[in-house]
Design an enzyme around this catalytic site. Sequence first.
Site, PDB file in Angstrom:
ATOM      1  N   HIS A   1     -43.037  -1.642   3.401  1.00 30.50           N
ATOM      2  CA  HIS A   1     -42.075  -2.714   3.963  1.00 30.50           C
ATOM      3  C   HIS A   1     -41.690  -3.742   3.952  1.00 30.50           C
ATOM      4  O   HIS A   1     -40.778  -4.662   4.579  1.00 30.50           O
ATOM      5  CB  HIS A   1     -42.280  -2.889   5.495  1.00 30.50           C
ATOM      6  CG  HIS A   1     -42.199  -0.827   6.355  1.00 30.50           C
ATOM      7  ND1 HIS A   1     -43.012  -0.303   5.758  1.00 30.50           N
ATOM      8  CD2 HIS A   1     -41.081  -0.401   7.266  1.00 30.50           C
ATOM      9  CE1 HIS A   1     -43.292   1.636   6.933  1.00 30.50           C
ATOM     10  NE2 HIS A   1     -41.358   0.812   6.761  1.00 30.50           N
TER      11      HIS A   1
ATOM     12  N   ASP B   1     -24.559   2.023   3.808  1.00 32.29           N
ATOM     13  CA  ASP B   1     -25.607   2.662   4.177  1.00 32.29           C
ATOM     14  C   ASP B   1     -26.382   2.560   2.201  1.00 32.29           C
ATOM     15  O   ASP B   1     -26.076   2.478   1.894  1.00 32.29           O
ATOM     16  CB  ASP B   1     -25.528   4.337   4.276  1.00 32.29           C
ATOM     17  CG  ASP B   1     -27.372   4.558   4.670  1.00 32.29           C
ATOM     18  OD1 ASP B   1     -27.619   4.181   5.620  1.00 32.29           O
ATOM     19  OD2 ASP B   1     -27.327   4.945   4.213  1.00 32.29           O
TER      20      ASP B   1
ATOM     21  N   ASN C   1     -39.341   1.830   1.227  1.00 33.50           N
ATOM     22  CA  ASN C   1     -40.587   0.975   2.539  1.00 33.50           C
ATOM     23  C   ASN C   1     -41.497   2.447   2.261  1.00 33.50           C
ATOM     24  O   ASN C   1     -42.239   1.897   2.766  1.00 33.50           O
ATOM     25  CB  ASN C   1     -39.675   1.365   3.778  1.00 33.50           C
ATOM     26  CG  ASN C   1     -39.071   0.890   3.888  1.00 33.50           C
ATOM     27  OD1 ASN C   1     -39.614  -0.727   3.879  1.00 33.50           O
ATOM     28  ND2 ASN C   1     -38.419   0.670   5.470  1.00 33.50           N
TER      29      ASN C   1
ATOM     30  N   ASP D   1     -37.682  -5.126   3.522  1.00 37.68           N
ATOM     31  CA  ASP D   1     -37.476  -6.452   4.317  1.00 37.68           C
ATOM     32  C   ASP D   1     -36.281  -7.149   2.993  1.00 37.68           C
ATOM     33  O   ASP D   1     -35.978  -7.542   3.356  1.00 37.68           O
ATOM     34  CB  ASP D   1     -38.594  -7.214   4.523  1.00 37.68           C
ATOM     35  CG  ASP D   1     -39.142  -6.402   6.573  1.00 37.68           C
ATOM     36  OD1 ASP D   1     -38.246  -5.436   7.068  1.00 37.68           O
ATOM     37  OD2 ASP D   1     -39.614  -6.896   6.753  1.00 37.68           O
TER      38      ASP D   1
ATOM     39  N   GLU E   1     -31.298  -0.010   8.030  1.00 31.40           N
ATOM     40  CA  GLU E   1     -30.183   0.323   6.409  1.00 31.40           C
ATOM     41  C   GLU E   1     -28.954   0.060   6.192  1.00 31.40           C
ATOM     42  O   GLU E   1     -28.621   0.074   5.747  1.00 31.40           O
ATOM     43  CB  GLU E   1     -31.127   0.942   5.654  1.00 31.40           C
ATOM     44  CG  GLU E   1     -30.871   2.202   4.912  1.00 31.40           C
ATOM     45  CD  GLU E   1     -31.279   3.081   6.477  1.00 31.40           C
ATOM     46  OE1 GLU E   1     -31.594   4.143   6.171  1.00 31.40           O
ATOM     47  OE2 GLU E   1     -32.513   2.201   7.114  1.00 31.40           O
TER      48      GLU E   1
END
Length: 311
Positions: free
Chosen positions: A193, A180, A188, A197, A223
């Site tokens: 975002h 994780d 974010n 990404d 994630e």
Amino acid sequence: MIAMRVLIVDDEADVRELLTHQLQPHVREVRTAAGGEEALAILRGPNAPRIVIIDWMMPGMDGLALCREIRKFPVDKYIYILILTARNKPQDLVAALEAGADDYIAKPHDRAELVARLRAAERMIRMQSTLVDRQQALEVRASHDSLTGLENRAAILDRLDAEIDRCERDASPLGVALIDLDHFKRINDTHGHLVGDRALRAAANAMAGAVRKYDGIGRYGGEEFLLIMPGCDLTRCVNQAERLRSAVETMHPEELEGIRLTASFGVSSVEPGMIPDAESLLRAADVALYRAKQAGRNCVDFVPYTEVKNY
């Protein structure tokens, strides 16, 4: 000009020489073989021709037997076969096509007709190659995550099922890690975002570069990632997870604009002789991942598969 290589297979040297002389002005490269075994060796080698002209009547392996052997090759390396023979009865044509030939031309042949048929062969091979490429692209799209390029959730879980079957069959160890990215929501929320990404892609690339060639890694969701480590006991799994953790921590991709990225790892494994199931193995790794987060993140923790019932 025919851009593909052509292989002529005939036991008579003068026929091979005549065909070579006729085709050289029209073909990228002409190679010859005096029999079936020699032809197969050429076709299995590097830069193999994709078009083959085969004489039917040859000692040992005749033309039809050679056709059948060639048709055992992988479909993505399709070879176009043209039978050249003095046999020209309808039943001969049927026999040649049933053996795997694509085309048939009777002796004595016309050079212009032969060249025209080879051009048609080249068009067919290019069309087939295009279809194979498109099929492979669709398969990749169906099994891979479009953002990170790693296997998607369905594909990585299918791989886990296959490795569990092998683990049970071979009585070998198997490890997994749930991964994780730490405080990803903060990235974010703070940077947007698009930067998130980029962070996912950068982390995926870093981890993919650190795995062994027979490991599997895929995007598990959001994630989170799933790492599958065949043949690894718990100690080796932890060491491998630590390699990936370090790879994420030490990367400095320009597209992240100075953002430091870390990841937490939860590891579990089954020992030789155990009969694992995917759900329990993932549950153990999930418990270990929770402990890694509780310990401050950016670390590796583990829970043996046998202890999953205690959590």
